[in-house]
Design an enzyme around this catalytic site. Structure first.
Site, PDB file in Angstrom:
ATOM      1  N   ALA A  65      -1.282  -9.826   2.029  1.00 45.13           N
ATOM      2  CA  ALA A  65      -1.149 -10.940   1.089  1.00 45.13           C
ATOM      3  C   ALA A  65      -0.311 -12.032   1.742  1.00 45.13           C
ATOM      4  O   ALA A  65       0.344 -11.823   2.757  1.00 45.13           O
ATOM      5  CB  ALA A  65      -0.507 -10.462  -0.206  1.00 45.13           C
ATOM      6  N   GLY A 110      -2.674  -5.780   1.380  1.00 46.82           N
ATOM      7  CA  GLY A 110      -3.840  -6.120   0.575  1.00 46.82           C
ATOM      8  C   GLY A 110      -5.148  -6.003   1.323  1.00 46.82           C
ATOM      9  O   GLY A 110      -6.198  -5.797   0.717  1.00 46.82           O
ATOM     10  N   GLU A 113      -6.054  -2.435   1.059  1.00 51.98           N
ATOM     11  CA  GLU A 113      -6.417  -2.213  -0.342  1.00 51.98           C
ATOM     12  C   GLU A 113      -7.821  -2.747  -0.641  1.00 51.98           C
ATOM     13  O   GLU A 113      -8.567  -2.148  -1.421  1.00 51.98           O
ATOM     14  CB  GLU A 113      -5.373  -2.865  -1.252  1.00 51.98           C
ATOM     15  CG  GLU A 113      -4.033  -2.131  -1.205  1.00 51.98           C
ATOM     16  CD  GLU A 113      -2.933  -2.852  -1.945  1.00 51.98           C
ATOM     17  OE1 GLU A 113      -2.375  -2.276  -2.893  1.00 51.98           O
ATOM     18  OE2 GLU A 113      -2.605  -3.992  -1.559  1.00 51.98           O
ATOM     19  N   GLU A 133       4.236  -2.421   2.647  1.00 48.41           N
ATOM     20  CA  GLU A 133       4.977  -3.119   1.594  1.00 48.41           C
ATOM     21  C   GLU A 133       6.427  -2.674   1.451  1.00 48.41           C
ATOM     22  O   GLU A 133       7.307  -3.483   1.114  1.00 48.41           O
ATOM     23  CB  GLU A 133       4.247  -2.959   0.244  1.00 48.41           C
ATOM     24  CG  GLU A 133       3.000  -3.817   0.104  1.00 48.41           C
ATOM     25  CD  GLU A 133       1.756  -3.179   0.673  1.00 48.41           C
ATOM     26  OE1 GLU A 133       0.659  -3.708   0.431  1.00 48.41           O
ATOM     27  OE2 GLU A 133       1.865  -2.144   1.357  1.00 48.41           O
TER      28      GLU A 133
END
Length: 257
Positions: A65, A110, A113, A133
């Site tokens: 992200a 992300g 993910e 993260e």
């Protein structure tokens, strides 16, 4: 008007979505997530499209992200951003379209993910994957804590999430994150297309039903999953597709789906 963040290419019943933000290693922001949702929604409306390949431009699939944007978020803003990421990836996972992630480089946070939300993951040997993260004092927020554990089991998922370590493509393949490995980027897309073509030769209704039964079964008790399988298996006997498939087998010819 700003340049599209996603390039779309259609080849018959196959669509290829290439994330196009290479200057930021294809990092996910609100605009990109909304555009990805819109592209998937439009493809779902196109009845000629059955399989979608998702990949990234440049040396990254998606490197995560957009941290610069995330740093500005408060609790409410972070919850909205997580909800957007989760709804986007849920849309991909629950779509009638079969999704193939062609992981060409960094798939971190992300990015991993996003790959986990796809049905099948094929990676270049140069790919690097991870959920880092915790290094930022955060946890995965776009589905990583849930999808990774369901895919590779609690222990391996916990190790990757708790350490935030990045792993290579061969290790990701060994532990079951990647379905296939390829030598380079060109071979990666060719392999993803070959996998798509194999799927496209099969009964479209059967593939869609199989995807639904697998996913719904994962969210329930085994006995309920088996009951769902029995119901959907028998329902397929009422349609033309199963008659054509079984007839073609007995007549030793390719089916005309």
């Amino acid at each position: 008007m700003s340049e599209s963040l996603i390039h779309l290419q259609k080849e018959g019943k196959l669509a290829i979505l290439e994330i196009n933000r290479p200057s930021a290693l294809n990092a996910l922001n609100e605009e990109l997530l909304n555009e990805l949702t819109s592209e998937i929604s439009n493809l779902e409306k196109d009845e000629s499209i059955r399989v979608v390949i998702i990949t990234g431009q440049g040396k990254a699939f998606v490197a995560g992200a957009d941290i610069a944007k995330m740093k500005e978020l408060n609790v409410s803003g972070a919850e909205k951003f997580a909800a957007l990421g989760q709804s986007t990836f849920d849309r991909i996972q629950k779509s009638r379209l079969v999704s193939i992630a062609a992981v060409n480089g960094f798939a971190l946070g992300g990015g991993l993910e996003l790959a986990l939300a796809c049905d099948i993951r094929i990676g270049s040997e140069k790919a690097k994957l991870g959920l880092p993260e915790v290094s930022l004092g955060l946890i995965p927020g776009f589905g990583g804590t849930q999808r990774l554990a369901r895919l590779i089991g609690y222990g391996r998922a916990a190790e990757l999430i708790f350490t935030g370590d990045m792993i290579g493509a061969e290790e990701a393949y060994r532990i079951g994150i990647l379905n296939k490995l390829t030598k380079d980027g060109e071979d990666l897309i060719a392999t993803a297309k070959a996998t798509a073509e194999s799927i496209l030769k099969k009964g479209p209704i059967a593939v869609a039903v199989a995807k639904s039964v697998i996913q719904n079964g994962l969210d329930t008790h085994l006995s309920k999953g088996l009951e769902l399988e029995k119901k959907e298996f028998s329902n397929l006997f009422s349609g033309k597709e199963s008659k054509e498939g079984m007839g073609a087998f007995l007549e030793k010819r390719p089916p005309n789906f």
